[in-house]
Structure formats: C-alpha cells, structure tokens
Write a protein that holds these residues in place. Structure first.
Motif, PDB file in Angstrom:
ATOM      1  N   TYR A 208       0.815  -1.218   0.000  1.00 36.02           N
ATOM      2  CA  TYR A 208       0.000   0.000   0.000  1.00 36.02           C
ATOM      3  C   TYR A 208       0.846   1.264   0.000  1.00 36.02           C
ATOM      4  O   TYR A 208       0.351   2.353  -0.316  1.00 36.02           O
ATOM      5  N   HIS A 209       2.120   1.127   0.336  1.00 37.89           N
ATOM      6  CA  HIS A 209       3.021   2.276   0.148  1.00 37.89           C
ATOM      7  C   HIS A 209       3.004   2.707  -1.318  1.00 37.89           C
ATOM      8  O   HIS A 209       2.920   3.897  -1.631  1.00 37.89           O
ATOM      9  N   ALA A 210       3.091   1.723  -2.206  1.00 37.84           N
ATOM     10  CA  ALA A 210       3.088   2.054  -3.640  1.00 37.84           C
ATOM     11  C   ALA A 210       1.706   2.480  -4.121  1.00 37.84           C
ATOM     12  O   ALA A 210       1.578   3.429  -4.902  1.00 37.84           O
ATOM     13  N   LEU A 211       0.677   1.804  -3.638  1.00 37.25           N
ATOM     14  CA  LEU A 211      -0.672   2.085  -4.151  1.00 37.25           C
ATOM     15  C   LEU A 211      -1.203   3.440  -3.697  1.00 37.25           C
ATOM     16  O   LEU A 211      -2.091   4.009  -4.321  1.00 37.25           O
ATOM     17  N   THR A 212      -0.641   3.977  -2.589  1.00 39.16           N
ATOM     18  CA  THR A 212      -1.099   5.287  -2.115  1.00 39.16           C
ATOM     19  C   THR A 212      -0.236   6.436  -2.654  1.00 39.16           C
ATOM     20  O   THR A 212      -0.440   7.590  -2.279  1.00 39.16           O
ATOM     21  N   ARG A 213       0.740   6.090  -3.491  1.00 36.35           N
ATOM     22  CA  ARG A 213       1.571   7.130  -4.113  1.00 36.35           C
ATOM     23  C   ARG A 213       1.530   6.908  -5.626  1.00 36.35           C
ATOM     24  O   ARG A 213       2.531   6.534  -6.233  1.00 36.35           O
ATOM     25  N   PRO A 214       0.387   7.116  -6.250  1.00 35.21           N
ATOM     26  CA  PRO A 214       0.216   6.746  -7.658  1.00 35.21           C
ATOM     27  C   PRO A 214       1.033   7.638  -8.609  1.00 35.21           C
ATOM     28  O   PRO A 214       1.450   8.734  -8.230  1.00 35.21           O
ATOM     29  N   PRO A 215       1.247   7.157  -9.825  1.00 29.71           N
ATOM     30  CA  PRO A 215       2.013   7.926 -10.817  1.00 29.71           C
ATOM     31  C   PRO A 215       1.431   9.312 -11.072  1.00 29.71           C
ATOM     32  O   PRO A 215       2.190  10.252 -11.338  1.00 29.71           O
ATOM     33  N   GLU A 216       0.117   9.439 -10.964  1.00 26.74           N
ATOM     34  CA  GLU A 216      -0.484  10.765 -11.188  1.00 26.74           C
ATOM     35  C   GLU A 216       0.043  11.794 -10.189  1.00 26.74           C
ATOM     36  O   GLU A 216       0.205  12.973 -10.516  1.00 26.74           O
ATOM     37  N   ALA A 217       0.281  11.360  -8.949  1.00 29.87           N
ATOM     38  CA  ALA A 217       0.781  12.291  -7.928  1.00 29.87           C
ATOM     39  C   ALA A 217       2.194  12.772  -8.278  1.00 29.87           C
ATOM     40  O   ALA A 217       2.560  13.916  -7.993  1.00 29.87           O
ATOM     41  N   GLU A 218       2.973  11.893  -8.912  1.00 32.76           N
ATOM     42  CA  GLU A 218       4.314  12.294  -9.352  1.00 32.76           C
ATOM     43  C   GLU A 218       4.237  13.175 -10.604  1.00 32.76           C
ATOM     44  O   GLU A 218       4.940  14.183 -10.714  1.00 32.76           O
ATOM     45  N   GLY A 219       3.358  12.788 -11.527  1.00 31.07           N
ATOM     46  CA  GLY A 219       3.223  13.573 -12.762  1.00 31.07           C
ATOM     47  C   GLY A 219       2.739  14.985 -12.484  1.00 31.07           C
ATOM     48  O   GLY A 219       3.265  15.962 -13.039  1.00 31.07           O
ATOM     49  N   GLU A 220       1.757  15.111 -11.603  1.00 37.37           N
ATOM     50  CA  GLU A 220       1.212  16.437 -11.280  1.00 37.37           C
ATOM     51  C   GLU A 220       2.278  17.322 -10.655  1.00 37.37           C
ATOM     52  O   GLU A 220       2.459  18.482 -11.039  1.00 37.37           O
ATOM     53  N   ALA A 221       3.004  16.784  -9.678  1.00 37.53           N
ATOM     54  CA  ALA A 221       4.013  17.601  -8.985  1.00 37.53           C
ATOM     55  C   ALA A 221       5.174  17.954  -9.920  1.00 37.53           C
ATOM     56  O   ALA A 221       5.719  19.060  -9.857  1.00 37.53           O
ATOM     57  N   THR A 222       5.529  17.019 -10.780  1.00 40.31           N
ATOM     58  CA  THR A 222       6.606  17.299 -11.742  1.00 40.31           C
ATOM     59  C   THR A 222       6.222  18.462 -12.646  1.00 40.31           C
ATOM     60  O   THR A 222       6.993  19.407 -12.836  1.00 40.31           O
ATOM     61  N   ASN A 223       5.003  18.386 -13.160  1.00 39.47           N
ATOM     62  CA  ASN A 223       4.544  19.465 -14.041  1.00 39.47           C
ATOM     63  C   ASN A 223       4.440  20.798 -13.297  1.00 39.47           C
ATOM     64  O   ASN A 223       4.845  21.848 -13.812  1.00 39.47           O
ATOM     65  N   ARG A 224       3.950  20.747 -12.061  1.00 36.83           N
ATOM     66  CA  ARG A 224       3.840  21.978 -11.253  1.00 36.83           C
ATOM     67  C   ARG A 224       5.211  22.604 -11.028  1.00 36.83           C
ATOM     68  O   ARG A 224       5.412  23.805 -11.199  1.00 36.83           O
ATOM     69  N   ALA A 225       6.170  21.771 -10.661  1.00 37.48           N
ATOM     70  CA  ALA A 225       7.525  22.291 -10.425  1.00 37.48           C
ATOM     71  C   ALA A 225       8.112  22.902 -11.696  1.00 37.48           C
ATOM     72  O   ALA A 225       8.753  23.959 -11.656  1.00 37.48           O
ATOM     73  N   ILE A 226       7.874  22.245 -12.823  1.00 36.31           N
ATOM     74  CA  ILE A 226       8.410  22.760 -14.093  1.00 36.31           C
ATOM     75  C   ILE A 226       7.813  24.131 -14.414  1.00 36.31           C
ATOM     76  O   ILE A 226       8.533  25.075 -14.766  1.00 36.31           O
ATOM     77  N   GLN A 227       6.499  24.241 -14.253  1.00 38.73           N
ATOM     78  CA  GLN A 227       5.850  25.519 -14.578  1.00 38.73           C
ATOM     79  C   GLN A 227       6.299  26.628 -13.627  1.00 38.73           C
ATOM     80  O   GLN A 227       6.559  27.760 -14.047  1.00 38.73           O
ATOM     81  N   LEU A 228       6.412  26.302 -12.341  1.00 37.62           N
ATOM     82  CA  LEU A 228       6.816  27.327 -11.363  1.00 37.62           C
ATOM     83  C   LEU A 228       8.267  27.741 -11.570  1.00 37.62           C
ATOM     84  O   LEU A 228       8.609  28.913 -11.435  1.00 37.62           O
ATOM     85  N   ALA A 229       9.119  26.789 -11.901  1.00 35.05           N
ATOM     86  CA  ALA A 229      10.528  27.129 -12.147  1.00 35.05           C
ATOM     87  C   ALA A 229      10.660  28.003 -13.382  1.00 35.05           C
ATOM     88  O   ALA A 229      11.459  28.945 -13.420  1.00 35.05           O
TER      89      ALA A 229
END
Ligand SMILES: [Zn+2]
Length: 470
Positions: A208-229
């Motif tokens: 459940y460590h993996a299932l509660t940290r889905p790829p969408e959560a990584e994709g969203e934060a990656t995109n947010r960081a890119i736009q803010l930078a």
C-alpha cells in the motif's frame, strides 16, 4: 607519486581510444598513445580493461535522521560502498532541521563527515523551513560557499514537505544566486489523503506504500515544479523520476528549450510492484519514494535516458536495515522508513543491463553516471572526465569478470540488497581518487580521511582543474 595506467580503453562521452594515462600527484598529467610515456613510480596494466572517469552520484543520504530513525550508512560505510562500486564523488543532502539556520545545518553535516571521508563529496541544501529558521537572505549566501543546489520536497506532509510559496520563493532566490533547484516531485497533500484512507480500510501491508503514491501524484508535482521554475526563471532538476507521467512533462519542457533536467535511479529500472508485494514483510525492502512502479515503466525510463529526456542516473542511496528499522512499520506501511541501499551497484547494473544489453552505449553510460552529473552540479571539468588537469578520479573496469550482487558481499551496512542474486559481468577493479588508489584486489587500501569536501561551481559555471606544473 606518479602512476601510469597502461593500455586501457579510455572512455569519454564522445569516444573510446586505447591510450596510456599518466597520473602525477592528484591530477591527470597526460593521455597519450600507448608506449609513449615513461618514468613513473607505479604501473597499472589496464590491457583489456575500460578506463572510466570516476562515477559521480548526485543523490545520496548518509547519516540522515528520517522517519524516527537514522540511515544505517554513515559517511564512512556509505562512501566505502561507493568506492567499491566505482563512485569517487557524490553530492549528499543536508536536511535543514525545522527551525534551524542553514549555517547550523551545514556545520552539523560537515561534523558528521569529518575524518570519515573515503571519497570526495559536495552538499545540496534541502530547504524545509523559511519561517522560523533559515531565511532567503541566508540561503542566498550558500552558493558562495560551494553549496550550489537547493532541494525541496513536495512530499512527506508534516515532515519535509514545503508549500508552494516556499518552493516558489526558493526558485526566485536560485534564479538570482546561481543555484540549481532540485525537487522531489510527488503531491504530498493527495498522498496524505490516500494513506489515511488505506489505513482506515485496514490496508497495512508494504504494497500500500506504492498504491497510495500513484504515478499521477508524481506527474502532477513534476509538471507543477516545471511551470513554477519557468515562471521564476530558475533552472530545475527533477530527482528520481520513475514513470511516464513524470517523463512526459520533462520531455515537453526540454523540447521547448526550458532549463529542465531529470534523473532516474538504478532501482527504477529493476524493481517493480512484484517486489513490494512480496510476502512476510519482505516487500518492505522495496519501500522508497517515489515508489516502485509497474514494469511498463522500465522501457519508458530506458528510452528517456537513451534520448536525453533524462540526463543522469543516481542511486538515492538511503539505506536502512530490514531487520530492526524497516520492521518499525510491520503493522503500518506508513511507518516503514523510506529508502534503500544502492551506492555500490549503479555502475555494474547499468553496465550489465544498459550497455551489455545494448540499450545505451558505453559512452552514454559514462555521460549518465559521471560527466552529466559533473556538469549539472558544478564539478566539471575538474571531475567527470579523463583529461589533462582533471582530478585523477579513475576506474579501471574489467568488462569480462562476472560476479553476483549480494548483501553478503556488499559494503553497505544494510542487511539486504535491492538486486540480490543478480549476476553481472563487469567489475571496478582499481579505483583511484585524486591519484591515490582507493580500491585494489577487492580491498580498500586507503584510510578514511582521504576524501574531501568539494566547493562546487555555480550552475552553468566550470570548476577549474588544478594547473598542471609537471
Ligand atoms: Zn533522496
């Protein structure tokens, strides 16, 4: 002291040539046609071997408090395992304690390394608190001390996570001071909700460590960081990219010419949901963040490193014992310390499954493991290349010898290995740090204290090699 490394294949980003390498003192004094150099104190026969620039691992955590415990590898054991794996320099994370100034954090981390260093090292500063401890003004002074990268966690809510204001203000500061911004890109708020829901439903296994940290959560934060930078006009480096959802926004940004780079780590090519689902709590060995993904992402990552969408491979070495530390989360996956060992195995694993499996070239391997990390983190050309004047950080690599990776023979203090039982062909046989032999005949022959702190150059600037006066 002079050493002649004779007859090996000297590998760079652009080529591989048979040459002799003359080491004089701490630096490389000559690279020349075989047989044209003489008069040395010691000769290392590298016939049939690769002569590689020492590995540079831009992402490690040694002697770090985390999740109610401390990583099992300190500077000495962690760097020893690095040396055996052909890594001669790494950049470790100073984690700003809540409420502490950056200066206090730097002092604390340097004290932990003092006298224990086996290889060279630099530091990133992980910014956790701009309200009660360090200020932006103080943060702005770090690049002048050779700490030229700021790391921010977008995950680990209630512990290391920063809000978007802290993220954005740090990016604005970096754009002024010549620091590179690094992000752990996962949406910590959303993950916190999913973790609570899983535990409420009685789902406590490591899976459940993996299932509660889905790829969408990584994709969203990656995109947010890119736009803010981009908005802050700061260069950005996304650490430990694991999946298509994060690779795609990085590819888009790089296509557009933005100052965005990404790394992945060895384990994301090899570990998967099958590992973290192993019974009898064995899955806890594979609890790290971002988590293991499904196997469809392995090819996504190989393609990304081959095509320069991702520019470096690190280890995110963050070692714990399975028995005694990981077991803190026996009844609750959210209490399992996040992280795994890996400093020792990067070169061998990438050589075997990247180069020998023809997914990437030998030159690209050198670029991903040494030259690009050196360039991105202000170490080039003093490190990251075999060239006249550069530090004599050199790996003589035997591409024919076969070994089996195992916790029984690795040098980390961790009681398990993420790649246990994997057979690889290719062994770092002799490892030199600034002209001094560290590893030879399977033994560490240098004493702790030989490694040094390296003050890194600001982003985009070169770290000048020593003048050669031979
Ligand atoms: Zn990390």
């Amino acid at each position: 002291m002079s050493i002649l490394i004779k007859g090996g294949t000297v590998v760079s980003v652009t080529g591989a040539v048979t040459a002799d390498v003359l080491v004089d003192g701490e630096v490389i004094a000559a690279v020349a046609a075989p047989g044209t150099l003489s008069e040395v104190d010691e000769v290392i026969d590298a016939t049939g071997k690769y002569v590689l620039p020492g590995g540079i691992d831009p992402h490690t955590h040694l002697d770090m408090p985390f999740g109610g415990t401390v990583t099992i590898d300190d500077v000495e054991s962690g760097q020893t395992s690095a040396a055996f794996g052909g890594t001669t320099c790494h950049v470790d994370f100073i984690i700003q304690p809540q409420g502490a100034t950056f200066a206090a954090a730097v002092d604390e981390w340097k004290a932990k390394a003092n006298g224990k260093q086996v290889i060279d090292m630099g530091y990133h500063m992980a910014v956790t608190d701009l309200k009660d401890g360090g200020t932006l003004e103080e943060l702005a002074t770090l690049p002048d001390e050779g700490i030229t990268s700021y790391k921010l966690f977008m995950a680990y809510k209630g512990a290391l996570m920063v809000d978007d204001e802290t993220l954005f203000r740090t990016m604005e500061t970096a754009s002024q001071t010549g620091a590179l911004v690094m992000v752990h890109a996962e949406n910590g708020d959303v993950i916190d909700v999913l973790v609570k829901q899983a535990l409420e439903a009685g789902n406590t296994d490591p899976l459940y460590h993996a299932l509660t940290r889905p790829p969408e959560a990584e994709g969203e934060a990656t995109n947010r960081a890119i736009q803010l930078a981009h908005l802050a006009d700061a260069p950005l480096y996304v650490v430990h990219v694991t999946c298509r959802e994060a690779v795609e926004p990085i590819a888009r940004a790089r296509d557009a010419g933005w100052d965005v780079w990404g790394e992945t780590c060895t384990q994301y090519f090899f570990n998967s949901l099958d590992d973290i689902a192993k019974p009898n709590f064995e899955g806890a060995k594979y609890v790290y963040s971002p988590p293991v993904r499904d196997q469809s992402n392995w090819d996504v990552l190989w393609n990304a490193v081959r095509t320069d969408v991702l520019s470096a491979i690190s280890t995110d070495h963050c070692a714990f014992l399975w028995d005694g530390q990981k077991t803190m989360g026996k009844d609750d996956f959210s209490k399992i310390p996040n992280g795994g060992p890996g400093l020792e195995n990067r070169l061998q694993m990438i050589h075997e499954f990247g180069v020998r499996a023809r997914r990437i070239s030998l030159n690209r391997m050198v670029e991903l493991l040494s030259t690009n990390p050196a360039k991105l983190f202000g170490l080039y050309p003093r490190k990251g290349t075999i060239a006249v004047g550069s530090d004599a950080d050199i790996v003589v690599f035997d591409p024919e010898q076969t070994v089996t990776i195992s916790a029984a023979t690795h040098h980390s203090k961790s009681d398990y290995n993420l790649f246990e039982g994997t057979e690889v062909t290719g062994v770092p046989e002799v490892v030199l740090l600034r002209g001094q032999v560290l590893v030879e005949d399977g033994e560490l022959v240098a004493s702790p204290g030989v490694g040094q702190f390296v003050a890194r150059a600001k982003f985009g600037e070169e770290l000048k090699p020593e003048e050669v006066t031979a």
